[in-house]
Design a protein around this motif. Structure first.
Motif, PDB file in Angstrom:
ATOM      1  N   UNK A  79       9.232   5.523   1.654  1.00 37.32           N
ATOM      2  CA  UNK A  79       7.970   4.793   1.574  1.00 37.32           C
ATOM      3  C   UNK A  79       8.154   3.431   2.214  1.00 37.32           C
ATOM      4  N   UNK A  80       7.158   3.012   2.975  1.00 34.49           N
ATOM      5  CA  UNK A  80       7.149   1.701   3.620  1.00 34.49           C
ATOM      6  C   UNK A  80       6.262   0.798   2.781  1.00 34.49           C
ATOM      7  N   UNK A  81       6.845  -0.239   2.193  1.00 32.59           N
ATOM      8  CA  UNK A  81       6.088  -1.133   1.326  1.00 32.59           C
ATOM      9  C   UNK A  81       4.878  -1.746   1.994  1.00 32.59           C
ATOM     10  N   UNK A  82       4.943  -1.959   3.300  1.00 30.57           N
ATOM     11  CA  UNK A  82       3.828  -2.588   4.024  1.00 30.57           C
ATOM     12  C   UNK A  82       2.544  -1.770   3.908  1.00 30.57           C
ATOM     13  N   UNK A  83       2.660  -0.453   3.705  1.00 31.66           N
ATOM     14  CA  UNK A  83       1.465   0.379   3.585  1.00 31.66           C
ATOM     15  C   UNK A  83       0.684   0.105   2.295  1.00 31.66           C
ATOM     16  N   UNK A  84       1.320  -0.589   1.357  1.00 33.92           N
ATOM     17  CA  UNK A  84       0.672  -0.900   0.078  1.00 33.92           C
ATOM     18  C   UNK A  84      -0.069  -2.234   0.117  1.00 33.92           C
ATOM     19  N   UNK A  85       0.184  -3.043   1.132  1.00 32.51           N
ATOM     20  CA  UNK A  85      -0.455  -4.361   1.244  1.00 32.51           C
ATOM     21  C   UNK A  85      -1.970  -4.223   1.269  1.00 32.51           C
ATOM     22  N   UNK A  86      -2.663  -4.902   0.350  1.00 26.24           N
ATOM     23  CA  UNK A  86      -4.117  -4.880   0.298  1.00 26.24           C
ATOM     24  C   UNK A  86      -4.706  -3.619  -0.306  1.00 26.24           C
ATOM     25  N   UNK A  87      -3.852  -2.774  -0.861  1.00 25.06           N
ATOM     26  CA  UNK A  87      -4.317  -1.540  -1.490  1.00 25.06           C
ATOM     27  C   UNK A  87      -4.289  -1.679  -3.014  1.00 25.06           C
ATOM     28  N   UNK A  88      -5.209  -0.998  -3.718  1.00 27.56           N
ATOM     29  CA  UNK A  88      -5.177  -1.026  -5.188  1.00 27.56           C
ATOM     30  C   UNK A  88      -4.067  -0.105  -5.691  1.00 27.56           C
ATOM     31  N   UNK A  89      -2.993  -0.705  -6.197  1.00 27.20           N
ATOM     32  CA  UNK A  89      -1.798   0.050  -6.591  1.00 27.20           C
ATOM     33  C   UNK A  89      -1.255  -0.510  -7.901  1.00 27.20           C
ATOM     34  N   UNK A  90      -0.732   0.386  -8.735  1.00 28.05           N
ATOM     35  CA  UNK A  90       0.011  -0.019  -9.918  1.00 28.05           C
ATOM     36  C   UNK A  90       1.445   0.466  -9.736  1.00 28.05           C
ATOM     37  N   UNK A  91       2.388  -0.460  -9.770  1.00 28.95           N
ATOM     38  CA  UNK A  91       3.803  -0.119  -9.706  1.00 28.95           C
ATOM     39  C   UNK A  91       4.363  -0.094 -11.126  1.00 28.95           C
ATOM     40  N   UNK A  92       5.011   0.994 -11.468  1.00 28.64           N
ATOM     41  CA  UNK A  92       5.624   1.149 -12.797  1.00 28.64           C
ATOM     42  C   UNK A  92       7.136   1.138 -12.614  1.00 28.64           C
ATOM     43  N   UNK A  93       7.805   0.111 -13.135  1.00 26.66           N
ATOM     44  CA  UNK A  93       9.245  -0.054 -12.980  1.00 26.66           C
ATOM     45  C   UNK A  93       9.960   0.584 -14.175  1.00 26.66           C
ATOM     46  N   UNK A  94      10.833   1.545 -13.896  1.00 30.16           N
ATOM     47  CA  UNK A  94      11.528   2.269 -14.956  1.00 30.16           C
ATOM     48  C   UNK A  94      12.971   2.555 -14.563  1.00 30.16           C
ATOM     49  N   UNK A  95      13.756   2.940 -15.568  1.00 31.48           N
ATOM     50  CA  UNK A  95      15.141   3.361 -15.346  1.00 31.48           C
ATOM     51  C   UNK A  95      15.329   4.721 -16.009  1.00 31.48           C
ATOM     52  N   UNK A  96      16.143   5.596 -15.437  1.00 31.62           N
ATOM     53  CA  UNK A  96      16.248   6.951 -15.956  1.00 31.62           C
ATOM     54  C   UNK A  96      16.841   7.060 -17.352  1.00 31.62           C
ATOM     55  N   UNK A  97      17.620   6.091 -17.779  1.00 33.50           N
ATOM     56  CA  UNK A  97      18.235   6.130 -19.103  1.00 33.50           C
ATOM     57  C   UNK A  97      17.405   5.411 -20.160  1.00 33.50           C
TER      58      UNK A  97
END
Length: 199
Positions: A79-97
């Motif tokens: 994924x290219x982060x630049x494609x998210x610029x100006x887009x309605x997005x929710x990023x969910x930060x998680x760890x597998x453990x």
């Protein structure tokens, strides 16, 4: 007497680890808030955190800098982060453990499904091996979302994330607001309505 003191210290340490849950990096340190989220912002004035949590200005990079990455995704591709610029997005930060992340995953998946076509939900996995991340996605029902593998922690850092779970709400104005801590489905809905769709 010395043995008794050591037993008490060991018991206290074990209790502290259980209470900490999925706290800071590597699962150690202070636990993330459980009754609301703490917020920091970038590119805008700070907004009120979940359930009255404290908030402050984001100390990380600018929104454009935070999205200046190309990273692999769980299951293959990138994924290219630049494609998210100006887009309605929710990023969910998680760890597998992270047990807290695992517990909230079905709710995040349901919320992502409700907003399909309006707001994209993307997981940002860190602090683990790719195989463990793949297992997490498969076993939590979050495979309907894209998940970025943050191999060196730079993406988390760019969004002022130091612990998991955390959420970053990207606005069409190009700014974002990051909340640290577990969020209920209702809290996510409220933030999407007030931070993402309100613009």
């Amino acid at each position: 007497m010395e043995r008794t003191s050591l037993s008490i210290v060991a018991a206290a340490a074990a209790t502290a680890l259980l209470v900490a849950g999925c706290g800071a990096l590597g699962g150690e340190g202070e636990a993330a808030p459980q009754d609301g989220a703490e917020a920091s912002s970038s590119g805008v004035d700070a907004a009120q955190g979940g359930d009255g949590g404290e908030q402050g200005e984001g100390g990380g990079r600018s929104p454009a800098e935070a999205l200046d990455f190309t990273a692999p995704t769980v299951g293959g591709g990138e994924i290219d982060g630049a494609e998210l610029q100006g887009e309605p997005v929710v990023l969910w930060f998680w760890a597998p453990w992270c047990t807290i992340c695992r517990g909230e995953a079905p709710g995040v998946a349901d919320t992502a499904e409700r907003y399909e076509g309006e707001v994209e939900f993307i997981g940002v996995a860190g602090q683990g091996e790719a195989a463990a991340m793949e297992e997490f996605v498969a076993s939590t029902g979050t495979d309907g979302m894209r998940h970025i593998i943050d191999e060196d922690g730079s993406i988390w850092s760019g969004f002022d994330v130091t612990t998991q779970p955390s959420f970053s709400f990207l606005r069409t104005s190009g700014t974002f607001l990051t909340y640290t801590g577990k969020m209920s489905d209702k809290e996510i809905d409220d933030r999407v309505a007030s931070e993402v769709l309100a613009e």
